[in-house]
Scaffold this active site. Structure first.
Site, PDB file in Angstrom:
ATOM      1  CB  SER A 141      42.991  44.965  43.513  1.00 14.39           C
ATOM      2  OG  SER A 141      43.002  45.607  42.254  1.00 14.39           O
ATOM      3  CE1 TYR A 164      37.480  45.043  44.043  1.00 13.99           C
ATOM      4  CE2 TYR A 164      39.139  46.395  42.945  1.00 13.99           C
ATOM      5  CZ  TYR A 164      38.685  45.151  43.361  1.00 13.99           C
ATOM      6  OH  TYR A 164      39.433  44.036  43.098  1.00 13.99           O
TER       7      TYR A 164
END
Length: 241
Positions: A141, A164
């Protein structure tokens, strides 16, 4: 960098293992690889959730070492090879700042998003290195990039999802390590940001469908021997780490 990397037009005879295939990007990647001719082992915590026609469902919770061992052993016994590993399985904890994050949420996020790919890739490496140009595709990401750290999911004021973000930074680090350690042995390892996708972890308002989010991971899975490795990609172009 070569802007036109060598690509397989067909994956006939090749074997792929994709994690997190019960839905979303993982299911879309598995479907496209199967369409290209690959034998696809579709990893999921519950094999009943694997619905793709012709896929070989394999029980694979990447937080469980025994399931990692069993999955790779099954692939080795049934096919004797592994050409593509797509580390797609991932979770996102509640969007709270670090000082409000629970130990359980941090531990699970790191276990699925980082520890799992490390252990699975390590176990799969002997098979990936047997043939020329084994590929590892880590679905990362932009949240994990140092140079654009506030991109992607964010909370008020550009904060949020600390575990995350950190897990994806670590996944990018795994990619760089694999390239530095195994590129000379023929491994082609890359990370990819699929963009903002309408998945359970994303938003219903995200601009991309799972099929669109799968496009670059599938493209990287088609890289031939000698293709670029150790890079971070979005939309088939390298982006800053």
């Amino acid at each position: 960098m070569d802007p036109d990397p060598p690509l397989y037009d067909s994956l006939d005879g090749q074997v792929a293992l994709v994690t997190g295939t019960s839905r979303g990007i993982g299911a879309a990647v598995a479907a496209r690889l199967a369409d290209l001719g690959a034998t696809v082992y579709a990893g999921a915590r519950d094999t009943a959730d694997v619905t793709g026609e012709g896929w070989r469902a394999v029980r694979l919770d990447v937080t469980e070492g025994a399931e990692i061992e069993a999955a790779v052993e099954r692939i080795e016994s049934e096919t004797g090879r592994l050409d593509i590993l797509v580390n797609n399985a991932g979770v996102a904890p509640p969007n709270v700042p670090l000082h409000e994050s629970s130990i359980g949420d941090v531990d699970r996020t790191l276990a699925v998003n980082l520890r799992g790919p490390i252990l699975l890739t390590g176990r799969a490496l002997p098979l990936l290195l047997e043939g020329p140009g084994g590929r590892v595709v880590n679905v990362s990401s932009g949240d994990g990039a140092f140079e654009d750290v506030q991109e992607g999911y964010s909370g008020v004021g550009g904060q949020g999802y600390p575990a995350y973000r950190i897990s994806k930074t670590g996944l990018n680090g795994l990619t760089a390590y694999l390239d530095g350690e195994y590129a000379d042995d023929g491994l082609v390892a890359n990370a990819v940001c699929p963009g903002s996708v309408r998945t359970d972890m994303g938003s219903d308002d995200a601009p991309r469908s799972p099929a669109e989010g799968a496009e670059t991971p599938v493209w990287l899975s088609r890289f031939g021997p000698g293709a670029p490795g150790g890079r971070f990609w979005r939309d088939r172009a390298p982006i800053p780490w």
